[in-house]
Design a protein around this motif. Structure first.
Motif, PDB file in Angstrom:
ATOM      1  N   LEU A  24       0.840  -1.193   0.000  1.00 50.28           N
ATOM      2  CA  LEU A  24       0.000   0.000   0.000  1.00 50.28           C
ATOM      3  C   LEU A  24       0.878   1.246   0.000  1.00 50.28           C
ATOM      4  O   LEU A  24       1.818   1.349   0.788  1.00 50.28           O
ATOM      5  CB  LEU A  24      -0.897  -0.005   1.239  1.00 50.28           C
ATOM      6  N   VAL A  25       0.574   2.181  -0.900  1.00 50.90           N
ATOM      7  CA  VAL A  25       1.348   3.420  -0.986  1.00 50.90           C
ATOM      8  C   VAL A  25       0.552   4.599  -0.431  1.00 50.90           C
ATOM      9  O   VAL A  25       1.017   5.316   0.464  1.00 50.90           O
ATOM     10  CB  VAL A  25       1.767   3.718  -2.440  1.00 50.90           C
ATOM     11  N   LEU A  26      -0.636   4.801  -0.947  1.00 46.97           N
ATOM     12  CA  LEU A  26      -1.380   6.008  -0.594  1.00 46.97           C
ATOM     13  C   LEU A  26      -2.867   5.800  -0.861  1.00 46.97           C
ATOM     14  O   LEU A  26      -3.241   5.124  -1.818  1.00 46.97           O
ATOM     15  CB  LEU A  26      -0.870   7.190  -1.427  1.00 46.97           C
ATOM     16  N   GLY A  27      -3.699   6.373  -0.006  1.00 53.71           N
ATOM     17  CA  GLY A  27      -5.138   6.326  -0.202  1.00 53.71           C
ATOM     18  C   GLY A  27      -5.753   7.692   0.016  1.00 53.71           C
ATOM     19  O   GLY A  27      -5.172   8.556   0.690  1.00 53.71           O
ATOM     20  N   GLY A  69      -1.950   8.764  -8.741  1.00 49.35           N
ATOM     21  CA  GLY A  69      -0.902   7.977  -9.384  1.00 49.35           C
ATOM     22  C   GLY A  69       0.216   8.840  -9.931  1.00 49.35           C
ATOM     23  O   GLY A  69       1.405   8.506  -9.797  1.00 49.35           O
ATOM     24  N   THR A  70      -0.134   9.970 -10.538  1.00 53.81           N
ATOM     25  CA  THR A  70       0.876  10.881 -11.084  1.00 53.81           C
ATOM     26  C   THR A  70       1.764  11.437  -9.982  1.00 53.81           C
ATOM     27  O   THR A  70       2.998  11.503 -10.127  1.00 53.81           O
ATOM     28  CB  THR A  70       0.190  12.033 -11.841  1.00 53.81           C
ATOM     29  N   MET A  71       1.162  11.821  -8.865  1.00 48.39           N
ATOM     30  CA  MET A  71       1.934  12.354  -7.738  1.00 48.39           C
ATOM     31  C   MET A  71       2.897  11.310  -7.195  1.00 48.39           C
ATOM     32  O   MET A  71       4.057  11.625  -6.874  1.00 48.39           O
ATOM     33  CB  MET A  71       0.988  12.826  -6.638  1.00 48.39           C
ATOM     34  N   ILE A  72       2.451  10.068  -7.095  1.00 53.48           N
ATOM     35  CA  ILE A  72       3.294   9.000  -6.557  1.00 53.48           C
ATOM     36  C   ILE A  72       4.483   8.731  -7.468  1.00 53.48           C
ATOM     37  O   ILE A  72       5.629   8.602  -7.011  1.00 53.48           O
ATOM     38  CB  ILE A  72       2.465   7.719  -6.347  1.00 53.48           C
ATOM     39  N   ASN A 126     -14.318  18.276 -19.152  1.00 47.78           N
ATOM     40  CA  ASN A 126     -13.250  18.857 -18.331  1.00 47.78           C
ATOM     41  C   ASN A 126     -12.495  17.776 -17.558  1.00 47.78           C
ATOM     42  O   ASN A 126     -11.253  17.828 -17.423  1.00 47.78           O
ATOM     43  CB  ASN A 126     -13.834  19.872 -17.353  1.00 47.78           C
ATOM     44  N   ARG A 127     -13.210  16.791 -17.043  1.00 44.19           N
ATOM     45  CA  ARG A 127     -12.556  15.733 -16.262  1.00 44.19           C
ATOM     46  C   ARG A 127     -11.826  14.745 -17.160  1.00 44.19           C
ATOM     47  O   ARG A 127     -10.767  14.236 -16.785  1.00 44.19           O
ATOM     48  CB  ARG A 127     -13.597  15.045 -15.372  1.00 44.19           C
ATOM     49  N   LEU A 128     -12.364  14.502 -18.337  1.00 41.07           N
ATOM     50  CA  LEU A 128     -11.646  13.655 -19.290  1.00 41.07           C
ATOM     51  C   LEU A 128     -10.347  14.317 -19.743  1.00 41.07           C
ATOM     52  O   LEU A 128      -9.337  13.630 -19.983  1.00 41.07           O
ATOM     53  CB  LEU A 128     -12.531  13.361 -20.503  1.00 41.07           C
ATOM     54  N   ALA A 129     -10.355  15.637 -19.847  1.00 36.45           N
ATOM     55  CA  ALA A 129      -9.140  16.352 -20.246  1.00 36.45           C
ATOM     56  C   ALA A 129      -8.023  16.116 -19.221  1.00 36.45           C
ATOM     57  O   ALA A 129      -6.853  15.921 -19.586  1.00 36.45           O
ATOM     58  CB  ALA A 129      -9.433  17.843 -20.379  1.00 36.45           C
ATOM     59  N   ILE A 130      -8.379  16.128 -17.932  1.00 33.74           N
ATOM     60  CA  ILE A 130      -7.380  15.866 -16.888  1.00 33.74           C
ATOM     61  C   ILE A 130      -6.873  14.433 -16.974  1.00 33.74           C
ATOM     62  O   ILE A 130      -5.665  14.173 -16.877  1.00 33.74           O
ATOM     63  CB  ILE A 130      -7.994  16.134 -15.497  1.00 33.74           C
ATOM     64  N   ILE A 131      -7.802  13.492 -17.172  1.00 34.21           N
ATOM     65  CA  ILE A 131      -7.425  12.077 -17.257  1.00 34.21           C
ATOM     66  C   ILE A 131      -6.506  11.833 -18.454  1.00 34.21           C
ATOM     67  O   ILE A 131      -5.478  11.154 -18.347  1.00 34.21           O
ATOM     68  CB  ILE A 131      -8.682  11.194 -17.338  1.00 34.21           C
ATOM     69  N   HIS A 132      -6.842  12.417 -19.599  1.00 31.44           N
ATOM     70  CA  HIS A 132      -6.030  12.211 -20.802  1.00 31.44           C
ATOM     71  C   HIS A 132      -4.694  12.943 -20.720  1.00 31.44           C
ATOM     72  O   HIS A 132      -3.726  12.536 -21.370  1.00 31.44           O
ATOM     73  CB  HIS A 132      -6.807  12.675 -22.032  1.00 31.44           C
ATOM     74  N   GLU A 133      -4.646  14.002 -19.924  1.00 32.00           N
ATOM     75  CA  GLU A 133      -3.376  14.724 -19.759  1.00 32.00           C
ATOM     76  C   GLU A 133      -2.361  13.889 -18.989  1.00 32.00           C
ATOM     77  O   GLU A 133      -1.158  13.954 -19.256  1.00 32.00           O
ATOM     78  CB  GLU A 133      -3.629  16.045 -19.021  1.00 32.00           C
ATOM     79  N   HIS A 134      -2.828  13.090 -18.031  1.00 36.86           N
ATOM     80  CA  HIS A 134      -1.922  12.355 -17.149  1.00 36.86           C
ATOM     81  C   HIS A 134      -1.886  10.846 -17.425  1.00 36.86           C
ATOM     82  O   HIS A 134      -1.140  10.131 -16.742  1.00 36.86           O
ATOM     83  CB  HIS A 134      -2.333  12.579 -15.691  1.00 36.86           C
TER      84      HIS A 134
END
Length: 316
Positions: free
Chosen positions: A219-222, A249-252, A289-297
């Motif tokens: 476990l890393v982060l929740g 996930g990106t932050m980790i 807007n939320r898909l844009a964030i998902i596709h960016e990362h």
């Protein structure tokens, strides 16, 4: 000249005036302590309050420079100490939870004050915290003032939660992600997201495969959040959970020293997965807007489906 590891530790591992660093051997740890101390001494900084789960490492440090937690103890009997607010049991090298909540009046203000006394930056006890966050939200929805007495049902729920707080001392999470003495050949990060009418959450695990084919997960982060007071459909909440998942996930990945071979994101919502894999269609603003964030990362190929019963994020 000092080693690259020494310089990288000074530049990246210090958090304000605390330095947390893992080493693969006693030799590496003692060399790091010696070199970092010498570098910072040249700038007029004297490092103190050293802690380690290795008695050999502590013995290499001047007794006056050790933490007060081990200053007057036999090094064979290592204590439990807070590290950046996280309880670290040095004897078994694990993280734990120690909560001492000071009683406050039964009001919205009092409940918020007591919840704020629980510090959980890594999300170890998010499934325990979310019900009380939902309770506070429901009281807001009832338009109770900050200092109004709580309804009897809310007081009962709150007292039941407080009765279970002492059980948090049984939570123990290994500090080290990797299994001991293993030769790792593959490292993956698996991130799961889930949502329901009252909350949404995400959790990330590292999956290691060693040279013998053994698999080890850590476990890393929740993270968990209550849903907005304004009603939102389940598919949209699942999409919000997916955004939280990809951000986590990106932050980790950015913070880990490991070379992660693959990052995979998991959702039990087929609607969200269709959204993510459909890059041609134009969606409404909320979804777009939320898909844009998902596709960016992330890439659509990184997203997979997990059954609701097997989704660890559902616990949050």
């Amino acid at each position: 000249m000092f080693s690259h590891d020494t310089i990288e530790t000074i530049l990246k591992i210090f958090y304000v005036d605390d330095c947390l660093k893992s080493a693969s051997s006693v030799t590496q740890a003692t060399a790091l302590i010696r070199d970092i101390t010498e570098v910072l001494r040249e700038g007029g900084f004297h490092l103190t309050k050293f802690l380690s789960n290795s008695t050999a490492v502590l013995e290499s440090v001047n007794e006056l420079d050790r933490s007060s937690a081990v200053l007057n103890l036999e090094l064979s009997d290592l204590p439990s100490e807070k590290t950046l607010g996280i309880q670290w049991n040095m004897a078994n090298d694990s993280f734990g939870v120690r909560v001492n909540i000071k009683q406050k009046p039964h009001s919205r203000r009092g409940m918020l004050s007591m919840i704020s006394q629980v510090y959980d930056p890594l999300g170890f006890i998010q499934p325990f915290m979310l019900p009380m966050k939902r309770l506070i939200q429901s009281l807001c929805n009832q338009q109770l003032d900050w200092d109004d007495p709580l309804p009897e049902s809310a007081v009962e729920d709150w007292n039941l939660w407080l009765d279970h707080v002492p059980l948090l001392k049984n939570v123990s999470i290994p500090r080290c992600y990797k299994p001991p003495n293993a030769v790792i050949v593959s490292t993956q990060l698996h991130c799961f997201g889930d949502a329901c009418e009252t909350g949404f959450g995400a959790v990330c695990y590292l999956r290691f495969v060693d040279s013998n084919g053994n698999i080890h997960c850590s476990l890393v982060l929740g993270k968990s959040r209550v849903t907005p007071l304004k009603p939102v459909t389940i598919p949209r909440l699942e999409l919000v959970a997916a955004v939280t998942t990809v951000k986590l996930g990106t932050m980790i990945v950015q913070g880990l020293d490991y070379d992660v071979n693959n990052v995979l994101f998991w959702s039990d919502s087929t609607t969200v997965l269709h959204y993510i894999h459909n890059t041609a269609r134009r969606f409404q603003t909320f979804v777009a807007n939320r898909l844009a964030i998902i596709h960016e990362h992330s890439r659509p190929s990184q997203w997979r489906h997990v059954g609701s019963k097997d989704n660890p994020a559902a616990v949050a």
